[in-house]
Design a protein around this motif. Sequence first.
Motif, PDB file in Angstrom:
ATOM      1  N   GLN A  29       0.824  -1.217   0.000  1.00 31.54           N
ATOM      2  CA  GLN A  29       0.000   0.000   0.000  1.00 31.54           C
ATOM      3  C   GLN A  29       0.857   1.267   0.000  1.00 31.54           C
ATOM      4  OE1 GLN A  29      -2.460   0.985   3.305  1.00 31.54           O
ATOM      5  NE2 GLN A  29      -1.094   0.170   4.853  1.00 31.54           N
ATOM      6  N   LYS A  30       1.975   1.234   0.683  1.00 34.59           N
ATOM      7  CA  LYS A  30       2.798   2.449   0.763  1.00 34.59           C
ATOM      8  C   LYS A  30       3.397   2.802  -0.598  1.00 34.59           C
ATOM      9  CE  LYS A  30       6.564   4.548   3.392  1.00 34.59           C
ATOM     10  NZ  LYS A  30       7.494   4.393   4.519  1.00 34.59           N
ATOM     11  N   PHE A  33       0.587   3.816  -3.020  1.00 31.79           N
ATOM     12  CA  PHE A  33       0.081   5.148  -2.659  1.00 31.79           C
ATOM     13  C   PHE A  33       1.053   6.227  -3.145  1.00 31.79           C
ATOM     14  CE2 PHE A  33      -0.042   8.678   0.455  1.00 31.79           C
ATOM     15  CZ  PHE A  33      -1.352   9.089   0.289  1.00 31.79           C
ATOM     16  N   ASN A  34       2.342   5.959  -3.002  1.00 29.44           N
ATOM     17  CA  ASN A  34       3.346   6.957  -3.413  1.00 29.44           C
ATOM     18  C   ASN A  34       3.454   7.099  -4.924  1.00 29.44           C
ATOM     19  OD1 ASN A  34       5.242   8.332  -1.206  1.00 29.44           O
ATOM     20  ND2 ASN A  34       4.412   6.425  -0.388  1.00 29.44           N
ATOM     21  N   LEU A  37       0.504   9.206  -5.662  1.00 30.37           N
ATOM     22  CA  LEU A  37       0.676  10.570  -5.150  1.00 30.37           C
ATOM     23  C   LEU A  37       1.598  11.393  -6.056  1.00 30.37           C
ATOM     24  CD1 LEU A  37      -0.024  12.438  -2.768  1.00 30.37           C
ATOM     25  CD2 LEU A  37       2.031  11.610  -1.617  1.00 30.37           C
ATOM     26  N   ARG A  38       2.673  10.773  -6.516  1.00 32.40           N
ATOM     27  CA  ARG A  38       3.600  11.511  -7.377  1.00 32.40           C
ATOM     28  C   ARG A  38       3.006  11.713  -8.776  1.00 32.40           C
ATOM     29  NH1 ARG A  38       5.120  13.354  -3.682  1.00 32.40           N
ATOM     30  NH2 ARG A  38       6.504  12.407  -2.202  1.00 32.40           N
ATOM     31  N   GLU A  47      -5.370   8.244  -2.656  1.00 35.46           N
ATOM     32  CA  GLU A  47      -6.092   7.219  -1.877  1.00 35.46           C
ATOM     33  C   GLU A  47      -7.082   6.472  -2.767  1.00 35.46           C
ATOM     34  OE1 GLU A  47      -7.807   8.296   1.953  1.00 35.46           O
ATOM     35  OE2 GLU A  47      -6.419   9.975   2.042  1.00 35.46           O
ATOM     36  N   ASP A  48      -7.831   7.240  -3.572  1.00 35.24           N
ATOM     37  CA  ASP A  48      -8.812   6.606  -4.468  1.00 35.24           C
ATOM     38  C   ASP A  48      -8.114   5.676  -5.455  1.00 35.24           C
ATOM     39  OD1 ASP A  48     -10.823   7.960  -3.238  1.00 35.24           O
ATOM     40  OD2 ASP A  48     -11.011   9.524  -4.768  1.00 35.24           O
ATOM     41  N   THR A  50      -5.193   4.216  -5.116  1.00 38.49           N
ATOM     42  CA  THR A  50      -4.642   3.048  -4.414  1.00 38.49           C
ATOM     43  C   THR A  50      -5.737   2.018  -4.142  1.00 38.49           C
ATOM     44  OG1 THR A  50      -3.061   4.523  -3.349  1.00 38.49           O
ATOM     45  CG2 THR A  50      -3.279   2.322  -2.420  1.00 38.49           C
ATOM     46  N   GLN A  51      -6.878   2.493  -3.694  1.00 37.08           N
ATOM     47  CA  GLN A  51      -7.991   1.572  -3.438  1.00 37.08           C
ATOM     48  C   GLN A  51      -8.383   0.846  -4.723  1.00 37.08           C
ATOM     49  OE1 GLN A  51     -11.434   3.401  -1.634  1.00 37.08           O
ATOM     50  NE2 GLN A  51     -12.743   1.664  -2.173  1.00 37.08           N
ATOM     51  N   THR A 116       9.935  18.385  -1.398  1.00 41.62           N
ATOM     52  CA  THR A 116       8.883  17.548  -1.977  1.00 41.62           C
ATOM     53  C   THR A 116       7.974  18.366  -2.880  1.00 41.62           C
ATOM     54  OG1 THR A 116       8.952  16.164  -0.022  1.00 41.62           O
ATOM     55  CG2 THR A 116       7.027  15.939  -1.436  1.00 41.62           C
ATOM     56  N   VAL A 119       9.776  19.367  -6.106  1.00 44.89           N
ATOM     57  CA  VAL A 119       9.873  18.243  -7.042  1.00 44.89           C
ATOM     58  C   VAL A 119       8.502  17.920  -7.627  1.00 44.89           C
ATOM     59  CG1 VAL A 119      10.302  15.763  -7.168  1.00 44.89           C
ATOM     60  CG2 VAL A 119      11.937  17.249  -5.990  1.00 44.89           C
ATOM     61  N   PHE A 139      12.008   7.359  -7.772  1.00 40.78           N
ATOM     62  CA  PHE A 139      11.398   7.191  -6.454  1.00 40.78           C
ATOM     63  C   PHE A 139      11.315   5.729  -6.054  1.00 40.78           C
ATOM     64  CE2 PHE A 139       9.757  11.217  -8.029  1.00 40.78           C
ATOM     65  CZ  PHE A 139      10.046  12.054  -6.962  1.00 40.78           C
ATOM     66  N   HIS A 140      11.307   4.854  -7.031  1.00 45.78           N
ATOM     67  CA  HIS A 140      11.139   3.432  -6.701  1.00 45.78           C
ATOM     68  C   HIS A 140      12.320   2.589  -7.187  1.00 45.78           C
ATOM     69  CE1 HIS A 140       7.039   4.058  -5.204  1.00 45.78           C
ATOM     70  NE2 HIS A 140       7.028   5.036  -6.106  1.00 45.78           N
TER      71      HIS A 140
ATOM     72  N   PRO B  58       0.986   6.294   3.878  1.00 46.73           N
ATOM     73  CA  PRO B  58      -0.438   6.418   3.522  1.00 46.73           C
ATOM     74  C   PRO B  58      -1.283   6.615   4.778  1.00 46.73           C
ATOM     75  CG  PRO B  58       0.296   4.137   3.321  1.00 46.73           C
ATOM     76  CD  PRO B  58       1.504   4.949   3.650  1.00 46.73           C
ATOM     77  N   LEU B  62      -6.375   3.641   5.254  1.00 52.04           N
ATOM     78  CA  LEU B  62      -6.406   3.224   3.845  1.00 52.04           C
ATOM     79  C   LEU B  62      -6.527   1.697   3.707  1.00 52.04           C
ATOM     80  CD1 LEU B  62      -6.289   4.014   0.876  1.00 52.04           C
ATOM     81  CD2 LEU B  62      -3.800   3.927   0.989  1.00 52.04           C
ATOM     82  N   ARG B  65      -9.969   0.631   4.302  1.00 50.84           N
ATOM     83  CA  ARG B  65     -10.800   1.052   3.167  1.00 50.84           C
ATOM     84  C   ARG B  65     -10.653   0.077   2.001  1.00 50.84           C
ATOM     85  NH1 ARG B  65      -9.960   6.943   0.389  1.00 50.84           N
ATOM     86  NH2 ARG B  65     -10.994   6.274  -1.500  1.00 50.84           N
ATOM     87  N   ILE B  66      -9.412  -0.319   1.749  1.00 45.22           N
ATOM     88  CA  ILE B  66      -9.145  -1.263   0.653  1.00 45.22           C
ATOM     89  C   ILE B  66      -9.814  -2.609   0.942  1.00 45.22           C
ATOM     90  CG2 ILE B  66      -7.330  -2.612  -0.479  1.00 45.22           C
ATOM     91  CD1 ILE B  66      -5.462  -0.139   0.075  1.00 45.22           C
TER      92      ILE B  66
END
Lengths: 180, 263
Positions: A29-30, A33-34, A37-38, A47-48, A50-51, A116, A119, A139-140, B58, B62, B65-66
């Motif tokens: 998830q982290k 999410f990132n 986000l980026r 969040e949406d 990621t879900q 942040t 960037v 980033f990854h 996060p 979250l 929610r998932i």
Amino acid sequence: MVDDEDKSLVCRTLAGDRRAFEQIVERYQKVIFNVALRMRNRPEDAEDITQSVFLKAYESLGTYKPRYKFFSWIYRIAVNESLNFVNRQKQHEELDQNIPDPDRSSEQLADERDLTRIVDEGLMQLRVEDRAIIVLNHFHNLSYNEIGYILDIPEKTVKSRLYSARQVLRTRLMKGHFIQ
Amino acid sequence: MIEERYITLIHREVDGLNSAEESSDLRSYLSHDSGASDFYQDILKLSNMLGAVPLVEPPLNLKKRILNSIAAHQPSGKQNLVSAMATQLVQSLRIHRSYAFVFASGLAIGIIGFSLLDGGSPPNQRESISNLSGTMTRTGPFPGLTVCDQGEMSAGDVQGQVTLRGSRDLLLVELQVKGGRDVDVALEFAENDIGFSSFSQQNPEPDNLKMEPNSVRVGNAGGNQYTLIFSRKSQRAVPIKVSFYRSSKLLSDRVFSAAATSE
């Protein structure tokens, strides 16, 4: 080793063990999410996204081919979801409030002193496809080969797009005097 | 104007992909071209700048929610089970993938066959005592694994059939539980001997598996059939203690063993 564990979790999820999928969520998830986000630069949208990524992953777990690394597979879903989301939003937004005015003074930006944000603002000025490559590479820490799989493009294209995206980003950040 | 070849080398240098020769060639070029040297420094600074951006945590809700969003969905495809099992077997047995697929297909067909043969009660419905009689011996669907131990367990209104199968690298526990669903089954083992790999059940029931390094516990186990796969960490004899509990009270237990295999 991590990949073996991932595949075991996939196997158990497919066998009906939802706790195994919960572990997949905990693991990824982290990073997902990132990525979101980026790509989008709005936490609520990230969040949406990621879900949506995990729901898609869960529903299509059967299409995952174990010869590939699981993290590449789920990154692929994440990038596609992010690209789709950004493109959908583009149709509704004449001007994204998060995209900075290119003519903003360097003083304004310098006051923020927020790496942040600087960037992210630079990233938002890139084409969304180029943004994805920068995000995955920087980033990854993904290799050209892994990025090629995730974006479904040849490694050669990854390189040329990464190099040109860096140069565009360099120019933008130089304009703001963040690279001197 | 920087030569195209050196632009590529600059990017590759920043990514740490240049060979010693390429790096040396680039350094020599940069020492004679200040424009190229500035460009290299800028790309390096940019890379460091991007690398210094931390990952954001996060929001705490979250994950919840998932998980809520997938609650009403199922992962796709029975074929997946075969594929996933094959992967598991390739890892556990270190056999060729094609053999693993054949074996996994048998495994999956066996599990599906179990469910068809059983015609058992639907989940969440308690069976009467009268329905608990009859033979519980089945022909195993796992011809690749030899039966190491098997037996029945009984505790009042709950009966179980346990078959332990194994090979040099793999142990498989087939567990059939008839009777009340308010029974929990625990499998205890030495974590130095085996490690839990995967789990399947005839009637999927969410969140009924609890794993520890030296035990696996299946909750609400009545009226269902389970297959638990373990990978062998040693070739010593492996005892697995199977216990039935209700409200944390031990109803019955029995130790099943797989014999030692040659190193």
